[in-house]
Design a protein around this motif. Structure first.
Motif, mmCIF file in Angstrom:
data_model
loop_
_atom_site.group_PDB
_atom_site.id
_atom_site.type_symbol
_atom_site.label_atom_id
_atom_site.label_comp_id
_atom_site.label_asym_id
_atom_site.label_seq_id
_atom_site.Cartn_x
_atom_site.Cartn_y
_atom_site.Cartn_z
ATOM 1 N N VAL A 1 0.905 -1.187 -0.112
ATOM 2 C CA VAL A 1 0.079 0.035 0.193
ATOM 3 C C VAL A 1 0.806 1.230 0.080
ATOM 4 C CG1 VAL A 1 -1.581 1.198 1.204
ATOM 5 C CG2 VAL A 1 -1.798 -1.173 1.153
ATOM 6 N N ALA A 2 0.548 2.194 -0.868
ATOM 7 C CA ALA A 2 1.353 3.563 -0.552
ATOM 8 C C ALA A 2 0.216 4.507 0.277
ATOM 9 C CB ALA A 2 1.384 4.071 -1.900
ATOM 10 N N VAL A 3 1.024 5.350 0.988
ATOM 11 C CA VAL A 3 0.299 6.250 1.516
ATOM 12 C C VAL A 3 0.847 7.561 1.186
ATOM 13 C CG1 VAL A 3 0.000 7.266 3.922
ATOM 14 C CG2 VAL A 3 0.337 4.686 3.796
ATOM 15 N N MET A 4 0.100 8.148 0.554
ATOM 16 C CA MET A 4 0.134 9.633 -0.122
ATOM 17 C C MET A 4 -0.386 10.700 0.923
ATOM 18 S SD MET A 4 -1.032 11.615 -3.463
ATOM 19 C CE MET A 4 -0.677 10.137 -4.861
ATOM 20 N N ARG A 5 0.565 11.541 1.364
ATOM 21 C CA ARG A 5 0.156 12.571 2.223
ATOM 22 C C ARG A 5 0.067 13.964 1.624
ATOM 23 N NH1 ARG A 5 3.802 15.476 5.626
ATOM 24 N NH2 ARG A 5 2.779 16.819 7.280
ATOM 25 N N LEU A 6 -1.031 14.469 1.652
ATOM 26 C CA LEU A 6 -1.236 15.840 1.121
ATOM 27 C C LEU A 6 -1.249 16.785 1.974
ATOM 28 C CD1 LEU A 6 -4.414 14.998 -1.321
ATOM 29 C CD2 LEU A 6 -1.779 14.779 -1.657
ATOM 30 N N GLU A 7 -0.338 17.814 2.037
ATOM 31 C CA GLU A 7 -0.479 18.883 2.937
ATOM 32 C C GLU A 7 -0.406 20.278 2.581
ATOM 33 O OE1 GLU A 7 3.630 19.033 4.923
ATOM 34 O OE2 GLU A 7 3.271 20.514 5.999
ATOM 35 N N GLY A 8 -1.403 21.009 2.906
ATOM 36 C CA GLY A 8 -1.729 22.176 2.625
ATOM 37 C C GLY A 8 -3.163 22.462 1.983
ATOM 38 N N GLU A 9 -3.204 22.851 0.680
ATOM 39 C CA GLU A 9 -4.646 23.111 0.100
ATOM 40 C C GLU A 9 -4.789 22.649 -1.066
ATOM 41 O OE1 GLU A 9 -5.977 27.305 2.715
ATOM 42 O OE2 GLU A 9 -5.347 27.477 0.532
ATOM 43 N N LEU A 10 -5.841 21.848 -1.686
ATOM 44 C CA LEU A 10 -5.844 21.103 -3.034
ATOM 45 C C LEU A 10 -7.187 21.866 -3.804
ATOM 46 C CD1 LEU A 10 -5.841 19.052 -4.958
ATOM 47 C CD2 LEU A 10 -7.197 17.701 -3.367
ATOM 48 N N ASP A 11 -6.596 22.567 -4.624
ATOM 49 C CA ASP A 11 -7.688 23.456 -5.446
ATOM 50 C C ASP A 11 -7.354 23.072 -7.034
ATOM 51 O OD1 ASP A 11 -6.315 26.438 -4.825
ATOM 52 O OD2 ASP A 11 -5.578 24.872 -5.912
ATOM 53 N N GLN A 12 -7.909 24.056 -7.978
ATOM 54 C CA GLN A 12 -8.057 23.954 -9.123
ATOM 55 C C GLN A 12 -6.490 23.993 -9.658
ATOM 56 O OE1 GLN A 12 -9.832 23.298 -11.914
ATOM 57 N NE2 GLN A 12 -11.877 23.196 -11.080
ATOM 58 N N SER A 13 -5.605 24.815 -9.058
ATOM 59 C CA SER A 13 -4.195 25.174 -9.452
ATOM 60 C C SER A 13 -3.396 23.860 -9.137
ATOM 61 C CB SER A 13 -3.595 26.123 -8.543
ATOM 62 O OG SER A 13 -3.321 25.645 -7.162
ATOM 63 N N ASN A 14 -3.778 22.772 -8.445
ATOM 64 C CA ASN A 14 -3.005 21.835 -8.064
ATOM 65 C C ASN A 14 -3.542 20.364 -8.123
ATOM 66 O OD1 ASN A 14 -4.218 21.678 -5.538
ATOM 67 N ND2 ASN A 14 -2.583 22.798 -4.738
ATOM 68 N N TYR A 15 -4.798 20.066 -8.467
ATOM 69 C CA TYR A 15 -5.454 18.804 -8.464
ATOM 70 C C TYR A 15 -4.841 17.796 -9.240
ATOM 71 C CZ TYR A 15 -8.323 19.685 -12.358
ATOM 72 O OH TYR A 15 -8.929 19.378 -13.602
ATOM 73 N N LEU A 16 -4.343 18.313 -10.526
ATOM 74 C CA LEU A 16 -3.856 17.523 -11.616
ATOM 75 C C LEU A 16 -2.548 16.983 -10.958
ATOM 76 C CD1 LEU A 16 -4.564 19.524 -14.710
ATOM 77 C CD2 LEU A 16 -5.564 17.531 -13.985
ATOM 78 N N HIS A 17 -1.788 17.638 -10.070
ATOM 79 C CA HIS A 17 -0.495 17.199 -9.659
ATOM 80 C C HIS A 17 -0.807 16.039 -8.701
ATOM 81 C CE1 HIS A 17 1.095 21.684 -9.621
ATOM 82 N NE2 HIS A 17 1.244 21.087 -10.783
ATOM 83 N N VAL A 18 -2.017 15.879 -8.117
ATOM 84 C CA VAL A 18 -2.154 14.782 -7.221
ATOM 85 C C VAL A 18 -2.541 13.736 -7.902
ATOM 86 C CG1 VAL A 18 -3.812 13.903 -5.424
ATOM 87 C CG2 VAL A 18 -3.187 16.235 -5.249
ATOM 88 N N ILE A 19 -3.330 13.947 -8.826
ATOM 89 C CA ILE A 19 -3.518 12.670 -10.301
ATOM 90 C C ILE A 19 -2.376 12.332 -10.764
ATOM 91 C CG2 ILE A 19 -4.683 12.416 -12.355
ATOM 92 C CD1 ILE A 19 -6.872 14.146 -11.396
ATOM 93 N N ASN A 20 -1.499 13.015 -11.190
ATOM 94 C CA ASN A 20 -0.338 12.741 -11.995
ATOM 95 C C ASN A 20 0.507 11.963 -11.000
ATOM 96 O OD1 ASN A 20 -0.955 13.714 -14.191
ATOM 97 N ND2 ASN A 20 0.061 15.771 -13.771
ATOM 98 N N LYS A 21 0.469 12.300 -9.687
ATOM 99 C CA LYS A 21 1.386 11.466 -8.674
ATOM 100 C C LYS A 21 0.987 9.881 -8.629
ATOM 101 C CE LYS A 21 4.713 11.190 -5.710
ATOM 102 N NZ LYS A 21 6.437 11.374 -6.375
ATOM 103 N N ALA A 22 -0.432 10.093 -8.520
ATOM 104 C CA ALA A 22 -1.166 8.782 -8.460
ATOM 105 C C ALA A 22 -0.750 7.783 -9.554
ATOM 106 C CB ALA A 22 -2.588 8.774 -8.382
ATOM 107 N N ARG A 23 -0.798 8.592 -10.729
ATOM 108 C CA ARG A 23 -0.365 7.801 -11.981
ATOM 109 C C ARG A 23 1.015 7.195 -12.095
ATOM 110 N NH1 ARG A 23 -2.059 11.460 -15.434
ATOM 111 N NH2 ARG A 23 -4.164 10.471 -15.625
ATOM 112 N N GLU A 24 1.815 8.238 -11.372
ATOM 113 C CA GLU A 24 3.450 7.544 -11.273
ATOM 114 C C GLU A 24 3.534 6.383 -10.295
ATOM 115 O OE1 GLU A 24 5.269 12.097 -11.009
ATOM 116 O OE2 GLU A 24 5.746 10.665 -9.690
#
Lengths: 176, 136
Positions: free
Chosen positions: B15-38
């Motif tokens: 299992v991977a545990v991805m920790r998000l710190e800060g705020e998730l909005d229109q400016s960065n949600y694609l980064h989260v998706i891309n990280k999951a893809r990696e």
């Protein structure tokens, strides 16, 4: 680039322009102007957070208002301007026991109060995911009204402070 | 927003545990998706999203959650650039892949977003990291 005006003062942006007819409520109005860019959303949230706290909003009320405004400004940027250059003005003021925020842009006319809302009770595979931003805005505020005027799209959100519950009251005006 | 990843052994597969710190909005949600893809490309099929330090999540975060689940299931979500049709199509995908994602300790405001958008029914939420990992 964003500009924050002290309460009651107009701000000048570059190129020179004015924010005409800002909200005029007791205690003055604070105004933020941003470029239509998602990178400025954090600035919007911080601005609203500060203004709501100054107006006496509790922590949950602050969170609700921040969410609603962020969703509304995001929609202006993403679905209104669609990559075109422009600005979004966010005005905040307290009117009695109500915190009022107006989001104004010069994108093509678009009335978010007419967006069909997703049915969140449907099974996931039957659901459309569009409209969630408007859904959250409606649910987290007490009033969401829209006008299209010579100044562009104007969405006004109202949140009663220090009250429990609160329904959603949607009105729709359109004039040029 | 900062994204950090740790890998943990689990009863079925890692299992991977991805920790998000800060705020998730229109400016960065694609980064989260891309990280999951990696992570998916590196072999991850199960993910715990640690939201304890995520102070804000916009509705774009809901799109990210669904996209991450689809990606871990081996498929590709539609691109937001494809417009409203893509957003709507996302809802038509099978709901089974959401079981590949568990949520850990969402803050109250984020939890309310999950609740109001109907996502809490599909994404299991935990307050204990070990329990989230063991739940796969």
């Amino acid at each position: 680039m964003a500009y924050v005006a002290p309460q009651g003062l107009l701000i000048l942006a570059s190129p020179l322009s004015e924010i005409d007819e800002p909200l005029a409520y007791q205690g003055g109005t604070s105004v933020l102007r941003i470029e239509a860019a998602v990178d400025d959303l954090a600035t919007v949230r911080q601005f609203i957070r500060e203004q709501a706290r100054k107006a006496g909003a509790g922590s949950r009320e602050v969170a609700d208002i921040v969410q609603a405004v962020d969703e509304s400004v995001s929609n202006s940027i993403i679905h209104g301007y669609r990559g075109s250059a422009g600005t979004v003005d966010i005005e905040a003021a307290r009117d009695g026991s109500t915190f009022v925020v107006r989001v104004r842009d010069q994108a093509p006319p678009f009335d978010p109060t007419t967006v069909p809302l997703p049915d969140v009770n449907l099974p996931l595979e039957q659901r459309h995911l569009g409209g969630l931003g408007v859904l959250l805005t409606r649910e987290l505020t007490d009033s969401m009204t829209y006008e299209y005027t010579r100044r562009g799209n104007e969405l006004t959100l109202r949140k009663k402070l220090n009250t429990a519950g609160g329904g959603s009251d949607v009105e729709h005006h359109s004039r040029t | 927003m900062n994204i950090t990843v740790e890998h943990e052994p689990a009863p079925t597969e890692p299992v991977a545990v991805m920790r998000l710190e800060g705020e998730l909005d229109q400016s960065n949600y694609l980064h989260v998706i891309n990280k999951a893809r990696e992570l998916r490309d590196a072999g991850t099929r199960q993910l715990v999203l640690d939201l304890a330090d995520l102070n804000y999540m916009g509705s774009s975060g809901i799109f990210a959650l669904r996209s991450i689940a689809i990606i871990l299931g081996g498929d590709e979500p539609p691109s937001p650039d494809d417009g409203w049709g893509a957003i709507h199509e996302l809802g038509n995908r099978s709901a089974d892949e959401v079981k590949r994602v568990k949520l850990l300790s969402p803050q109250p405001a984020v939890d309310r977003v999950l609740e109001r958008t109907g996502m809490k029914r599909y994404f299991e939420t935990f307050t204990d990291r070990a329990a989230a990992i063991a739940a796969f």
